[in-house]
Enzyme design. Structure first.
Site, short mmCIF file in Angstrom:
data_model
loop_
_atom_site.label_atom_id
_atom_site.label_comp_id
_atom_site.label_asym_id
_atom_site.label_seq_id
_atom_site.Cartn_x
_atom_site.Cartn_y
_atom_site.Cartn_z
N HIS A 175 0.71 -1.22 -0.07
CA HIS A 175 0.09 0.04 0.20
C HIS A 175 0.85 1.34 0.11
CE1 HIS A 175 -0.34 -0.55 4.46
NE2 HIS A 175 0.94 -0.52 4.33
N ASN A 176 0.56 2.17 -0.90
CA ASN A 176 0.95 3.60 -1.00
C ASN A 176 2.45 3.85 -1.65
OD1 ASN A 176 -0.97 3.96 1.85
ND2 ASN A 176 -1.13 5.43 0.33
#
Length: 322
Positions: free
Chosen positions: A242-243
């Protein structure tokens, strides 16, 4: 399957090569290696290790660098980057079956979805609410595109691709079988020996001309989005957490794992089985060697290798000392 045939003169024009041949109208119907190519096939020489095979190749022509053209005993297509020439020739003979622009009767498409012109949707596809699919895109069997996702124009999804909700993909992208975009990132908070799930509130954003390999996974952002820039090429079985942010025209080989919130710059090359801790930054135009363990940030144009990863010259000095 009927093979198409293209003259050497036409091939030379399409790939930007200088043709040296007694007969420029010789017809070519395929591509092969120096060793195995026959009289109706074209080949290339990019790796000097295969130079000795020039003397025995039976190919109709060889795509070759000017420095080696005098050693070529058959017709030659001369250019400074033979490997690029091979890439362009391979596209001329691409044998990928073309899907007709029809929607299979077994597909399930939400009434709120917007489907562009000339879209092909194969059997058992599921398309959720408020999805948008761009013109000319082809969607293979058993794919799932969940609510509020957008798939751009002229994309190709092979069988069994899954796009979770709020995933946006640009134009001219290729997603291979089994890849998953938008699954939850690995986010949990410890609480007295138990783990409390952190809702993953972001999405996934892919630019244009991105290719995602088979069984590669790109997790959605926890807050904000996981972003993949224009022109990025991802091999099979890669995990992107994520991210993560990946810059334009970066290429990543198989089995690489990238932990959350890592930022990778433009035009970075990452070899197979590299591993990244979270929250590090790799600068533009860097190279990461196979099985490197990245535990810190590196500036632009770094050459990184080893475990733990260091600058390549430091690794070589250490190895020499040992």
């Amino acid at each position: 399957m009927t093979l198409k045939a293209i003259s050497l003169a036409e091939i030379a024009e399409k790939i930007g090569a200088t043709l040296i041949a007694k007969d420029d109208q010789v017809m070519v119907s395929g591509v092969s290696t120096l060793e195995l190519a026959g009289a109706e096939q074209i080949t290339f020489l990019a790796n000097p290790s295969y130079r000795k095979q020039l003397a025995t190749t039976q190919a109709a022509a060889v795509i070759i660098h000017p420095d080696m053209q005098d050693e070529c005993l058959v017709s030659a297509l001369v250019m400074n980057n033979p490997y690029m020439g091979f890439a362009k020739v391979s596209q001329l003979f691409n044998n990928l079956p073309v899907q007709a622009a029809i929607i299979h009767h077994s597909a399930t498409i939400a009434e709120t979805a917007v489907i562009g012109e000339g879209v092909s949707i194969a059997a058992n596809v599921v398309i959720g609410e408020y999805v948008e699919v761009g013109a000319g895109t082809r969607i293979g069997p058993n794919c799932v595109i969940s609510d509020h996702s957008i798939l751009g124009e002229q994309c190709l999804l092979h069988a069994n691709v899954v796009m979770y909700h709020d995933v946006i993909i640009g134009n001219h992208c290729i997603l291979h079988s089994g890849c998953v975009l938008g699954a939850d990132g690995f986010g949990f908070a410890p609480d007295g020996g138990e783990w409390v799930k952190i809702a993953q509130l972001g999405g996934v954003r892919l630019g244009n001309h991105v290719e995602v390999g088979a069984n590669t996974t790109i997790d959605r952002g926890a807050l904000g989005n996981t972003t993949i820039g224009n022109g990025v090429k991802l091999d099979n079985q890669i995990q992107i957490a994520h991210n993560v942010e990946i810059g334009e025209d970066t290429a990543i080989a198989s089995q690489t794992g990238i932990s959350g919130s890592t930022k990778i710059g433009d035009r970075v090359i990452i070899a197979g089985q590299a591993g990244f801790v979270g929250h590090v930054h790799i600068g533009d135009d860097s190279f990461v060697g196979a099985k490197a363990g990245i535990s810190k940030s590196f500036p632009a144009a770094s050459k990184i290798s080893g475990y733990p990863a260091r600058n390549l010259m430091d690794v070589r000095r250490s190895d020499a000392a040992v």
